[in-house]
Motif scaffolding. Structure first.
Motif, PDB file in Angstrom:
ATOM      1  N   HIS A 224      10.630 -16.251   6.537  1.00 26.74           N
ATOM      2  CA  HIS A 224      11.482 -16.471   5.232  1.00 26.74           C
ATOM      3  C   HIS A 224      12.081 -17.798   5.351  1.00 26.74           C
ATOM      4  CE1 HIS A 224      10.910 -12.397   3.840  1.00 26.74           C
ATOM      5  NE2 HIS A 224      11.306 -11.949   4.990  1.00 26.74           N
ATOM      6  N   VAL A 225      12.114 -18.527   4.432  1.00 24.63           N
ATOM      7  CA  VAL A 225      12.734 -19.927   4.630  1.00 24.63           C
ATOM      8  C   VAL A 225      13.355 -20.296   3.341  1.00 24.63           C
ATOM      9  CG1 VAL A 225      12.264 -22.500   4.931  1.00 24.63           C
ATOM     10  CG2 VAL A 225      11.042 -20.881   6.230  1.00 24.63           C
ATOM     11  N   GLN A 226      14.500 -20.496   3.161  1.00 21.15           N
ATOM     12  CA  GLN A 226      15.383 -20.755   2.103  1.00 21.15           C
ATOM     13  C   GLN A 226      15.845 -22.253   2.589  1.00 21.15           C
ATOM     14  OE1 GLN A 226      16.122 -18.734  -0.726  1.00 21.15           O
ATOM     15  NE2 GLN A 226      16.598 -20.781  -1.558  1.00 21.15           N
ATOM     16  N   LYS A 227      15.283 -23.252   1.377  1.00 21.83           N
ATOM     17  CA  LYS A 227      15.972 -24.569   1.346  1.00 21.83           C
ATOM     18  C   LYS A 227      16.738 -24.613  -0.044  1.00 21.83           C
ATOM     19  CE  LYS A 227      13.978 -25.772   5.144  1.00 21.83           C
ATOM     20  NZ  LYS A 227      14.882 -26.165   6.378  1.00 21.83           N
ATOM     21  N   GLU A 228      17.362 -25.928  -0.365  1.00 20.70           N
ATOM     22  CA  GLU A 228      18.220 -26.101  -1.335  1.00 20.70           C
ATOM     23  C   GLU A 228      17.506 -26.226  -2.561  1.00 20.70           C
ATOM     24  OE1 GLU A 228      17.094 -29.941   0.630  1.00 20.70           O
ATOM     25  OE2 GLU A 228      17.947 -27.942   1.355  1.00 20.70           O
ATOM     26  N   ASP A 229      16.116 -26.499  -2.512  1.00 16.49           N
ATOM     27  CA  ASP A 229      15.172 -26.615  -3.712  1.00 16.49           C
ATOM     28  C   ASP A 229      14.075 -25.729  -3.704  1.00 16.49           C
ATOM     29  OD1 ASP A 229      14.329 -28.097  -1.593  1.00 16.49           O
ATOM     30  OD2 ASP A 229      13.773 -29.827  -2.894  1.00 16.49           O
ATOM     31  N   PHE A 230      13.784 -25.071  -2.722  1.00 12.18           N
ATOM     32  CA  PHE A 230      12.743 -24.310  -2.667  1.00 12.18           C
ATOM     33  C   PHE A 230      12.761 -22.922  -1.676  1.00 12.18           C
ATOM     34  CE2 PHE A 230      11.300 -27.311   0.303  1.00 12.18           C
ATOM     35  CZ  PHE A 230      10.447 -26.657   1.282  1.00 12.18           C
ATOM     36  N   ALA A 231      12.095 -22.230  -1.793  1.00  9.41           N
ATOM     37  CA  ALA A 231      12.030 -20.789  -1.101  1.00  9.41           C
ATOM     38  C   ALA A 231      10.457 -20.637  -0.632  1.00  9.41           C
ATOM     39  CB  ALA A 231      12.881 -19.788  -1.343  1.00  9.41           C
ATOM     40  N   ILE A 232      10.337 -20.035   0.894  1.00  8.33           N
ATOM     41  CA  ILE A 232       9.101 -19.482   1.214  1.00  8.33           C
ATOM     42  C   ILE A 232       9.072 -18.094   1.889  1.00  8.33           C
ATOM     43  CG2 ILE A 232       7.040 -20.126   2.482  1.00  8.33           C
ATOM     44  CD1 ILE A 232       8.126 -22.835   2.742  1.00  8.33           C
ATOM     45  N   ASP A 233       8.446 -17.318   1.074  1.00  2.80           N
ATOM     46  CA  ASP A 233       8.526 -15.992   1.719  1.00  2.80           C
ATOM     47  C   ASP A 233       6.943 -15.475   2.178  1.00  2.80           C
ATOM     48  OD1 ASP A 233      11.321 -14.848   1.797  1.00  2.80           O
ATOM     49  OD2 ASP A 233      10.892 -15.836  -0.314  1.00  2.80           O
ATOM     50  N   GLY A 234       6.710 -14.723   2.789  1.00  2.00           N
ATOM     51  CA  GLY A 234       5.442 -14.265   3.042  1.00  2.00           C
ATOM     52  C   GLY A 234       4.870 -13.796   4.308  1.00  2.00           C
ATOM     53  N   PHE A 235       3.591 -14.241   4.609  1.00  2.00           N
ATOM     54  CA  PHE A 235       2.998 -14.124   6.150  1.00  2.00           C
ATOM     55  C   PHE A 235       2.056 -15.017   6.609  1.00  2.00           C
ATOM     56  CE2 PHE A 235       4.538  -9.954   4.685  1.00  2.00           C
ATOM     57  CZ  PHE A 235       5.110  -9.397   5.839  1.00  2.00           C
ATOM     58  N   LEU A 236       2.176 -15.170   7.758  1.00  2.00           N
ATOM     59  CA  LEU A 236       1.277 -16.422   8.458  1.00  2.00           C
ATOM     60  C   LEU A 236       0.487 -15.545   9.756  1.00  2.00           C
ATOM     61  CD1 LEU A 236       3.877 -19.429   9.069  1.00  2.00           C
ATOM     62  CD2 LEU A 236       1.907 -19.183   7.551  1.00  2.00           C
ATOM     63  N   GLY A 237      -0.633 -15.850   9.422  1.00  2.00           N
ATOM     64  CA  GLY A 237      -1.624 -15.072  10.320  1.00  2.00           C
ATOM     65  C   GLY A 237      -1.644 -15.877  11.909  1.00  2.00           C
ATOM     66  N   ARG A 238      -1.632 -15.005  12.738  1.00  2.00           N
ATOM     67  CA  ARG A 238      -1.879 -15.631  14.051  1.00  2.00           C
ATOM     68  C   ARG A 238      -3.234 -16.538  14.358  1.00  2.00           C
ATOM     69  NH1 ARG A 238       0.601 -10.379  16.700  1.00  2.00           N
ATOM     70  NH2 ARG A 238       2.726 -10.468  15.858  1.00  2.00           N
ATOM     71  N   PRO A 239      -3.432 -17.317  15.114  1.00  2.00           N
ATOM     72  CA  PRO A 239      -4.629 -17.961  15.464  1.00  2.00           C
ATOM     73  C   PRO A 239      -5.927 -17.120  15.512  1.00  2.00           C
ATOM     74  CG  PRO A 239      -3.136 -19.356  16.367  1.00  2.00           C
ATOM     75  CD  PRO A 239      -2.582 -18.047  16.056  1.00  2.00           C
ATOM     76  N   VAL A 240      -5.536 -15.859  16.014  1.00  2.00           N
ATOM     77  CA  VAL A 240      -6.559 -14.976  16.309  1.00  2.00           C
ATOM     78  C   VAL A 240      -7.577 -14.663  15.094  1.00  2.00           C
ATOM     79  CG1 VAL A 240      -5.844 -14.313  18.536  1.00  2.00           C
ATOM     80  CG2 VAL A 240      -5.210 -12.993  16.284  1.00  2.00           C
TER      81      VAL A 240
END
Length: 632
Positions: A224-240
């Motif tokens: 979850h990342v909230q910046k002043e001009d955009f936001a990111i939500d979701g999931f990142l896979g581990r390298p495996v």
């Protein structure tokens, strides 16, 4: 030359080619219309890959009786009224071409009813020609049935693939749509059999579990990342979890599934230290961006998106993901689970569960709200307190690295039941890091195995270090540090090594001479096409200098731009690999300790420059299971 004015039927068939490429295109347009109508439940059914039959049912706002004909006209839409509206576009559809294009090349039947009307309307249009229009009893929402796609444009039909292949394209699309709108219940039926059914409870991880199975759902971390001009939500896979193509890189902008070279590059550059070449990560990322900064009106499929300030946006995305990855423990954990190799798609589970149909969702929701009203003044029931072990894990933040306050990670749990995940394939974020100077004090080095691997006991873990990958990583980081500090030490060659270059190689050398000098090479003309290597980097001395030089030159010549940073980085990685101690090489206990100590001092000690792991772990729990001390 005579100029012919084409009739409307011909125009519609030509235009249909831009929008309706195959059954998946039809499903995409109809489902997006359903989403835009406000539906919170959508059912899609196909037969013979969607070639003979497609049915899309939703419980959205419906189409008014007086507007049903207009809905099938070209460039007729309820989404925008003028070109100015494109800058503030929030709907998935807006071009007003879908229904007209679909009806031009198939037999379409539409049944729709608004909440205000007592009865609905049934409209039949085939090949762009109206056949029937009648009043009919119907539930709220819209059902559109498409039969015999391309029945009147046989050349187009011949280019369709086998029904099974076309059906796979539709299935892939439906998975993307389900992931794009977790607040909507999607039911997908193929040839009368349930393929998957999502609940619409806004739990994105649950959908990932249903579609991709427990192995992937257990190896992803939330962002979850909230910046002043955009936001990111979701999931990142581990390298495996990685694949040999980009099919598992899923990006959504404002709820729209898109393909973006910009976002793919940002993601892959962030994972570069953790994955081998030609391997790609898994992610499901939802981006929310101001509509004025993006342009979705690039192609009729609406899959391509332009983002204002592309280079800056790429750099910000890359840095955010990179920081997120660097906060995790990246040691793969071995298991002896016999079931590990089996693919659990999660679909059997979803088929057994009862999920309401589109027209039932709102009724059930209203009933739940009615039952809650008498208790509206009471406090919400307290949730069960976490166990001591869970609390301890959640509160353990590695002291040596403070997390970015904008990036939130949670311990992986199976979404279905909210239970703690079974032993994962990779260490959790909030465990004490195994590769740290603090942990090093408690290492017990057991010895070397197969003249390649070093065995280490630490608490209840067995750590196995690949000496070649570890040494390669150490030399690479040492080399990179010297490179950026302009302090690479060179070793004179006596006598110099003479290399003969062809025209292409010579041009590449002259174009990149400054980079070779920066890497620690001293290269002088020796007459004709011959060049003398007078000095090479100290760490590369004695490792077939001429062969290494040719390889560096070959790789540099493949770069699209002379001496790009990525190109230089990979050349250094290659050099480090050549110079590192190999497997099947006996090294002393003292040398192993020095190697481990230097490895632990690195910011990313988990992977070699090519992405291979430097270390894996095996838990005492797994060993005891194997020896039947623990029976599960």
């Amino acid at each position: 030359m005579k100029i012919n004015v084409l009739d409307h039927q011909t125009i519609d068939k030509i235009a249909a080619g831009e929008v309706v490429e195959r059954p998946a295109s039809v499903v995409k347009e109809l489902v997006e219309n359903a989403i835009d109508s406000g539906a919170d439940a959508v059912t899609v059914e196909i037969k013979e890959g969607g070639i003979s039959f497609i049915r899309v049912t939703d419980n959205g706002g419906g189409i008014e009786k007086t507007e049903i004909r207009n809905a099938f006209l070209r460039h007729a839409t309820s989404k925008i009224t003028s070109a100015e509206d494109l800058t503030d576009l929030v709907s998935l559809g807006f071009r007003g071409e879908a229904l007209a294009s679909i009806s031009a090349v198939s037999m379409v039947e539409a049944i729709s009813k608004t909440e205000e009307d007592l009865t609905g309307v049934r409209y039949v249009i085939e090949g762009g020609m109206e056949k029937e229009l009648e009043e009919i009893g119907a539930p709220n929402g819209t059902t559109i049935i498409v039969r015999n796609l391309f029945y009147n444009t046989l050349p187009r039909k011949k280019f369709l693939k086998q029904p099974q292949t076309e059906g796979s394209y539709v299935a892939d699309l439906m998975e993307h749509l389900a992931l794009s709108h977790p607040q909507i219940s999607f039911h997908f039926i193929v040839n009368g059999q349930n393929r998957f059914h999502t609940s619409g409870n806004r739990d994105l991880k649950e959908i990932i579990y249903r579609i991709y199975g427990k192995d992937i759902a257990g190896a992803i971390d939330e962002i979850h990342v909230q910046k002043e001009d955009f936001a990111i939500d979701g999931f990142l896979g581990r390298p495996v979890i990685n694949r040999s193509n980009r099919n598992y890189e899923l990006f959504y902008i404002n709820g729209r599934f898109i393909k973006s070279n910009l976002l793919s590059k940002a993601l892959e550059d962030s994972y570069k230290e953790y994955l081998m070449q030609h391997k790609f990560p898994f992610c499901v990322l939802h981006l929310t961006i101001d509509t004025k900064r993006i342009d979705v009106n690039v192609h009729p499929t609406k899959m391509e998106v332009r983002i204002a300030g592309g280079q800056e946006f790429y750099e910000r995305m890359r840095d955010i993901i990179y920081d997120c990855l660097h906060m995790r423990e990246m040691i793969p954990e071995m298991t002896f689970d016999k079931e590990q190799g089996r693919k659990d798609t999660g679909r059997d589970r979803s088929e057994k569960e009862s999920v309401p149909e589109p027209f039932e969702v709102r009724r059930i929701k209203q009933e739940k709200e009615m039952r809650k009203r008498p208790e509206s003044g009471h406090a919400k029931a307290a949730e069960p307190a976490p166990s001591a072990e869970q609390s301890e894990n959640v509160n353990k933040v590695p002291a040596e690295r403070k997390p970015d306050r904008n990036v939130v990670h949670e311990p992986a749990r199976y979404a279905a039941g909210g239970k703690q995940a079974a032993p994962l394939q990779q260490m959790e974020l909030f465990d004490d890091k195994l590769l740290s100077e603090k942990a090093r004090e408690h290492y017990e080095i057991i010895g070397q195995l197969f003249d390649t691997y070093w065995l280490i006991s630490y608490q209840n873990k067995l750590l196995i270090i690949d000496q070649h990958a570890a040494h390669e990583k150490v030399k690479f980081e040492r080399f990179m540090k010297q490179f950026h500090a302009h302090s690479i030490v060179s070793q004179n060659l006596n006598p110099p090594v003479v290399v003969t270059l062809n025209g292409k190689e010579k041009a590449c050398l002259l174009r990149n001479m400054e980079h070779f000098l920066a890497l620690g090479f001293v290269i002088e003309e020796f007459g004709g096409n011959d060049y003398a290597l007078s000095s090479v980097p100290m760490d590369l001395y004695g490792y077939q200098e001429a062969e290494l030089f040719y390889e560096l030159l070959d790789e540099l010549s493949e770069e699209t731009g002379a001496g790009t940073p990525d190109g230089i980085r990979m050349k250094i990685a290659t050099s480090a690999c050549k110079a590192a101690v190999k497997g099947n090489t006996r090294i002393s206990h003292t040398e192993a300790e020095a190697l481990i100590d230097e490895l632990l001092s690195l910011e990313n000690p988990y992977n070699c420059p090519h992405g291979r792991p430097t270390i894996i772990a095996m838990s005492k729990y797994e060993l005891e299971k194997k020896f039947k001390r623990i029976v599960t």
